[in-house]
Design a protein around this motif. Sequence first.
Motif, PDB file in Angstrom:
ATOM      1  N   LEU A   9      78.257  43.082-108.529  1.00 45.56           N
ATOM      2  CA  LEU A   9      79.551  43.580-108.058  1.00 45.56           C
ATOM      3  C   LEU A   9      80.583  43.589-109.189  1.00 45.56           C
ATOM      4  N   MET A  10      80.561  42.550-110.029  1.00 45.91           N
ATOM      5  CA  MET A  10      81.471  42.511-111.170  1.00 45.91           C
ATOM      6  C   MET A  10      81.175  43.653-112.139  1.00 45.91           C
ATOM      7  N   THR A  11      79.901  43.933-112.339  1.00 45.61           N
ATOM      8  CA  THR A  11      79.512  45.052-113.199  1.00 45.61           C
ATOM      9  C   THR A  11      80.001  46.366-112.608  1.00 45.61           C
ATOM     10  N   LEU A  12      79.843  46.529-111.300  1.00 49.51           N
ATOM     11  CA  LEU A  12      80.301  47.743-110.624  1.00 49.51           C
ATOM     12  C   LEU A  12      81.808  47.895-110.741  1.00 49.51           C
ATOM     13  N   LEU A  13      82.533  46.797-110.610  1.00 52.14           N
ATOM     14  CA  LEU A  13      83.994  46.836-110.727  1.00 52.14           C
ATOM     15  C   LEU A  13      84.405  47.226-112.149  1.00 52.14           C
ATOM     16  N   PHE A 149      90.686  43.249-112.859  1.00 50.79           N
ATOM     17  CA  PHE A 149      90.150  44.612-112.894  1.00 50.79           C
ATOM     18  C   PHE A 149      90.667  45.437-111.713  1.00 50.79           C
ATOM     19  N   ALA A 150      90.731  44.818-110.529  1.00 53.44           N
ATOM     20  CA  ALA A 150      91.238  45.538-109.360  1.00 53.44           C
ATOM     21  C   ALA A 150      92.700  45.930-109.561  1.00 53.44           C
ATOM     22  N   ALA A 151      93.507  45.005-110.103  1.00 51.13           N
ATOM     23  CA  ALA A 151      94.917  45.298-110.352  1.00 51.13           C
ATOM     24  C   ALA A 151      95.074  46.384-111.408  1.00 51.13           C
ATOM     25  N   ALA A 192      90.004  55.236-105.789  1.00 59.25           N
ATOM     26  CA  ALA A 192      89.769  54.137-106.735  1.00 59.25           C
ATOM     27  C   ALA A 192      90.362  52.805-106.281  1.00 59.25           C
ATOM     28  N   PRO A 193      91.646  52.744-105.885  1.00 59.30           N
ATOM     29  CA  PRO A 193      92.196  51.451-105.444  1.00 59.30           C
ATOM     30  C   PRO A 193      91.470  50.898-104.222  1.00 59.30           C
ATOM     31  N   LEU A 194      91.087  51.798-103.312  1.00 61.82           N
ATOM     32  CA  LEU A 194      90.364  51.370-102.113  1.00 61.82           C
ATOM     33  C   LEU A 194      89.005  50.788-102.496  1.00 61.82           C
ATOM     34  N   ALA A 195      88.297  51.489-103.382  1.00 64.13           N
ATOM     35  CA  ALA A 195      86.982  51.013-103.822  1.00 64.13           C
ATOM     36  C   ALA A 195      87.105  49.681-104.546  1.00 64.13           C
ATOM     37  N   ALA A 196      88.130  49.539-105.388  1.00 59.10           N
ATOM     38  CA  ALA A 196      88.338  48.286-106.122  1.00 59.10           C
ATOM     39  C   ALA A 196      88.593  47.130-105.169  1.00 59.10           C
ATOM     40  N   LEU A 198      87.622  46.911-101.996  1.00 57.33           N
ATOM     41  CA  LEU A 198      86.385  46.619-101.269  1.00 57.33           C
ATOM     42  C   LEU A 198      85.429  45.780-102.121  1.00 57.33           C
ATOM     43  N   ILE A 199      85.321  46.129-103.396  1.00 57.65           N
ATOM     44  CA  ILE A 199      84.437  45.368-104.282  1.00 57.65           C
ATOM     45  C   ILE A 199      84.976  43.951-104.487  1.00 57.65           C
ATOM     46  N   GLN A 200      86.285  43.826-104.670  1.00 57.94           N
ATOM     47  CA  GLN A 200      86.901  42.505-104.848  1.00 57.94           C
ATOM     48  C   GLN A 200      86.657  41.629-103.624  1.00 57.94           C
ATOM     49  N   MET A 201      86.790  42.191-102.423  1.00 58.42           N
ATOM     50  CA  MET A 201      86.544  41.426-101.207  1.00 58.42           C
ATOM     51  C   MET A 201      85.068  41.047-101.075  1.00 58.42           C
ATOM     52  N   ALA A 202      84.176  41.954-101.493  1.00 55.96           N
ATOM     53  CA  ALA A 202      82.742  41.665-101.437  1.00 55.96           C
ATOM     54  C   ALA A 202      82.392  40.513-102.381  1.00 55.96           C
ATOM     55  N   ILE A 203      83.034  40.475-103.547  1.00 57.65           N
ATOM     56  CA  ILE A 203      82.824  39.368-104.485  1.00 57.65           C
ATOM     57  C   ILE A 203      83.277  38.060-103.853  1.00 57.65           C
ATOM     58  N   SER A 204      84.435  38.080-103.203  1.00 63.57           N
ATOM     59  CA  SER A 204      84.954  36.879-102.547  1.00 63.57           C
ATOM     60  C   SER A 204      83.984  36.381-101.480  1.00 63.57           C
TER      61      SER A 204
END
Length: 286
Positions: A9-13, A149-151, A192-196, A198-204
């Motif tokens: 997930l970090m790689t994807l972000l 990265f999300a920010a 992009a912000p939405l995808a970021a 979602l990925i950040q929440m998945a990491i959490s």
Amino acid sequence: MNGLKTALLMTLLTILFLFIGKMIGGQNGMIIALIIALGMNFFSYWFSDKIVLSMYGAKEVTEAEAPNLYNIVRRVATRAGIPMPKVYIMQNPTPNAFATGRNPEHAAVAVTTGILQLLDSEELEGVIAHEIAHISNRDILIGTIAATFAAAIMFLADMARWAMIFGGSRHDDEEGGNPFSAVAAIVAMIIAPLAATLIQMAISRSREYLADETGAKYCGKPLALASALKKIAYGNEMMPMDAKPATAHMFIMSPLSGSSILHLFSTHPPIEKRIERLQAMAAGRL
């Protein structure tokens, strides 16, 4: 497995940041966005313990003031091979707990008075083990990197939006424009912000699963942690905590879990799945 999932997930972000950065910000815009995001999250990473503990009125306690809690924290920290964290208690009837600190050498574990009254010693040890696992797994650092990265992606989207408002129309008139690239930029700004996020929440969520698994190993009692989670979930439903959304991810159970937040936007996995995984672990199926 959850460690690998976090890495993926970090790689994807990171890939998303590089792709979106190149598309709508260019190299200079990408660097500016990353520097701004790094500055904001570095402050949060370095001072998050003091900020969050103060926000919830947590008071540090000594071994003489809370001997059972203090001994549990020390016992689990020893098993985890980390220095003894500072111990805090929050005067709050809602059962919950969190860990904070930029690394194992500067860590703290905080629990509410509600959780101390609700759980027995084995269940409390399971909760403390979960929080110690966050410290030993360096989840504060991982969460800060993901947030950076999300920010940065959100900054890039904002930069592109302002650029289109103040310079896009004139540029299109002068150059004839490229409808495809314009549409792609608009889509990127929205998606992009939405995808970021979602990925950040998945990491959490993946780090919560990992903390459950690691914590269960530290305390040696997966079912005690499962029982604690069940009680905490009920306690949070009956007596919700007045918590800040920005800090919800830090607690063992999101104080916002009673709201109608979609699962994909949640910082924590469903409580039922967490309990099922712990039960499977106790039965040797995980």
